[in-house]
Scaffold this active site. Structure first.
Site, PDB file in Angstrom:
ATOM      1  N   SER A  23       0.822  -1.209   0.000  1.00 38.27           N
ATOM      2  CA  SER A  23       0.000   0.000   0.000  1.00 38.27           C
ATOM      3  C   SER A  23       0.855   1.259   0.000  1.00 38.27           C
ATOM      4  O   SER A  23       0.595   2.216  -0.747  1.00 38.27           O
ATOM      5  CB  SER A  23      -0.922   0.007   1.223  1.00 38.27           C
ATOM      6  N   ARG A  27       1.542   4.283  -3.103  1.00 42.57           N
ATOM      7  CA  ARG A  27       1.304   5.699  -2.824  1.00 42.57           C
ATOM      8  C   ARG A  27       2.580   6.525  -2.981  1.00 42.57           C
ATOM      9  O   ARG A  27       2.526   7.676  -3.442  1.00 42.57           O
ATOM     10  CB  ARG A  27       0.704   5.848  -1.428  1.00 42.57           C
ATOM     11  N   SER A 168     -13.476   1.710   2.797  1.00 45.14           N
ATOM     12  CA  SER A 168     -12.563   1.446   1.686  1.00 45.14           C
ATOM     13  C   SER A 168     -11.478   2.505   1.640  1.00 45.14           C
ATOM     14  O   SER A 168     -11.742   3.670   1.292  1.00 45.14           O
ATOM     15  CB  SER A 168     -13.312   1.424   0.347  1.00 45.14           C
ATOM     16  N   GLN A 170      -9.158   2.494  -0.509  1.00 51.44           N
ATOM     17  CA  GLN A 170      -8.903   2.783  -1.915  1.00 51.44           C
ATOM     18  C   GLN A 170      -9.831   3.873  -2.431  1.00 51.44           C
ATOM     19  O   GLN A 170      -9.396   4.783  -3.143  1.00 51.44           O
ATOM     20  CB  GLN A 170      -9.047   1.504  -2.744  1.00 51.44           C
ATOM     21  N   ASP A 320      -7.289  -8.028   4.102  1.00 50.78           N
ATOM     22  CA  ASP A 320      -6.451  -8.874   3.248  1.00 50.78           C
ATOM     23  C   ASP A 320      -5.937 -10.110   3.978  1.00 50.78           C
ATOM     24  O   ASP A 320      -5.379 -11.016   3.341  1.00 50.78           O
ATOM     25  CB  ASP A 320      -5.258  -8.068   2.725  1.00 50.78           C
ATOM     26  N   LYS A 347     -12.530  -9.336  -4.308  1.00 49.85           N
ATOM     27  CA  LYS A 347     -11.078  -9.202  -4.368  1.00 49.85           C
ATOM     28  C   LYS A 347     -10.571  -9.880  -5.641  1.00 49.85           C
ATOM     29  O   LYS A 347     -11.327 -10.069  -6.602  1.00 49.85           O
ATOM     30  CB  LYS A 347     -10.453  -9.800  -3.108  1.00 49.85           C
ATOM     31  N   ARG A 351     -12.729 -14.566  -2.427  1.00 52.84           N
ATOM     32  CA  ARG A 351     -11.886 -15.219  -1.422  1.00 52.84           C
ATOM     33  C   ARG A 351     -12.696 -15.999  -0.386  1.00 52.84           C
ATOM     34  O   ARG A 351     -12.226 -17.006   0.145  1.00 52.84           O
ATOM     35  CB  ARG A 351     -11.002 -14.181  -0.731  1.00 52.84           C
ATOM     36  N   ARG A 395      -2.918 -14.189  -2.470  1.00 51.06           N
ATOM     37  CA  ARG A 395      -3.106 -14.472  -1.048  1.00 51.06           C
ATOM     38  C   ARG A 395      -3.731 -15.847  -0.830  1.00 51.06           C
ATOM     39  O   ARG A 395      -3.443 -16.515   0.160  1.00 51.06           O
ATOM     40  CB  ARG A 395      -3.926 -13.369  -0.395  1.00 51.06           C
TER      41      ARG A 395
END
Length: 442
Positions: A23, A27, A168, A170, A320, A347, A351, A395
């Protein structure tokens, strides 16, 4: 496709330095490309997802270079000064790249086409598009708000005050990034806290940003038409990646593993808190600050875990990590109930369904609902013996390789190649600790 086999392993021992936080790496590249002057990034994750962001920022006019010492140098163009890309922006498997870049692209006077691999093109973008359209951005997508997507941006967006309908980071970040080149104040209100890497890094680059708790949630307000200035960014080890050797060490008797320099952002350590509540022996050492982010060294020792109820309020701080938590739950004593997991269905794969199906194939009893999963632990090792279809999800692949390490018969993964999107060197790291992961069928 690269089939991987995880055979039953003994105790894990040693230090495991996991890659940089994904993450924060995304950025750093994006804000470095928007800043004036030079940005230096150390510890950048060099996985496929982050490299897709690096390639996109180059296409938008920033200079992004890896230095001989492993650091990264970025020469940005300034907020509002990115150029129109000459080709399609292919973001591979990276949902973070697609969503955060949407905010940046929407706030520049350019037209860009964004696409990705088969998995990314199935993931909905509507939750990001909605607020960005309200600001004045134009988007053309496939049915259901899916990629490929054409973004027609503008340098005359209008600021919004937007309450996130679901937690979120994002979506929050995309709106704030769009607000950088928008006159006035752009505000996001979140009723459930999400990871705040964007807020921390925006301040580090010189943006004027306030965070104010209120009765209706936390209001994050960015003052627009900002001038960002290049800076130095030290990326800590990714807690989401550290989760895999951490859980493996908890579950394999006699294990003792140290994980140095792990990011301890309060909105990212839900898994550590849950595992400690389950009885996990995890010691947090040398807690310190690095470039505005808390980091620490983790000492993990094998433990007997007890199933617990993980409420929906925890989901934002560990979304996650639920696949690997499900593996820990499979070996725990009793039932582990995980709630508020609807986000897992959109995702890289569904998942929730993939974990439930894979655990059942390995002899673990599960119960699955629309947004919850219950795992009935075995109190020790699991049977294993299954071939898991990871559905291009890194993952999922890593979680079942950990499960194979604690199982009686091992576990095979149909394709481990997506692991490089977030954790290059995963197999070598695990094997150096004592795991037995090999390429191909056993």
């Amino acid at each position: 496709m690269t089939m991987l086999n995880a055979a039953p392993a003994g105790a894990l021992k040693g230090d495991a330095r996991v890659p940089g936080d994904k993450s924060i790496s995304h950025r750093a590249l994006m804000l470095g490309g928007l800043a004036l002057g030079e940005t230096t990034v150390t510890g950048l994750l060099e996985g496929e997802d982050v490299m897709a962001t690096a390639a996109a920022m180059r296409e938008l006019g920033a200079i992004v270079e890896r230095q001989a010492d492993g650091s990264w140098r970025i020469l940005g163009r300034g907020v509002g000064s990115l150029r129109e890309p000459s080709s399609v922006l292919d973001l591979g498997n990276s949902g973070t790249s697609a969503r955060l870049l949407s905010g940046i692209l929407a706030s520049h006077p350019l037209t860009a086409v964004v696409t990705g691999d088969a998995s990314l093109c199935k993931r909905p973008m509507g939750r990001v598009i909605e607020p960005l359209r309200a600001m004045g951005g134009e988007f053309q997508t496939r049915e259901g708000g899916r990629l490929p997507m054409t973004v027609i941006g503008s340098d005359a967006l209008i600021p919004v005050e937007y309450t996130l309908p679901v937690p979120s980071a994002q979506v929050k970040s995309a709106i704030l990034f769009a607000g950088l080149n928008t006159a006035g104040n752009t505000s996001v209100i979140e009723t459930t806290p999400t990871r705040d890497h964007s807020e921390r890094m925006l301040r580090a680059f010189g943006a004027e940003l306030t965070v104010e708790p209120g009765d209706n949630g936390t209001r994050i307000t960015l003052v627009g038409q900002a001038e960002l200035k290049g800076c130095s960014v030290a990326v800590p080890a990714d807690p989401s990646s550290a989760a895999f050797p951490l859980v493996a060490a908890l579950l394999l008797p006699g294990s003792e593993v140290r994980l140095p320099n792990v990011g301890m952002n309060p909105q990212r350590i839900g898994l550590i808190e849950v595992l400690r509540e389950m009885g996990g022996d995890i010691t947090i050492e040398n807690l310190r600050d690095a470039a505005g982010e808390p980091v620490a060294d983790l000492l993990v020792r094998a433990s007997k875990l007890q199933g617990i109820c993980v409420p929906a309020e925890r989901a934002a701080s560990m979304i996650d990590e639920y696949p690997i938590l499900a593996v820990a739950a499979a070996a725990a004593e009793g039932r582990t109930e995980m709630q508020g997991l609807g986000e897992l269905r959109v995702k890289e794969s569904d998942r929730l369904a993939v974990m439930a199906r894979g655990l059942e194939a390995c002899g673990v009893t599960t119960e699955e609902g629309e947004d919850w999963l219950t795992v009935v632990g075995t109190g020790g090792s699991v049977t294993g013996g299954a071939l898991i279809e990871a559905e291009l999800d890194h993952r999922i692949a890593m979680s079942f390789l950990v499960l194979g390490s604690i199982s009686e018969k091992g576990v095979r993964i149909d394709d481990g190649s997506p692991i490089d999107t977030s954790f290059p060197g995963f197999v070598d790291l695990m094997n150096n600790l004592g795991a037995r992961i090999t390429t191909g069928a056993p």
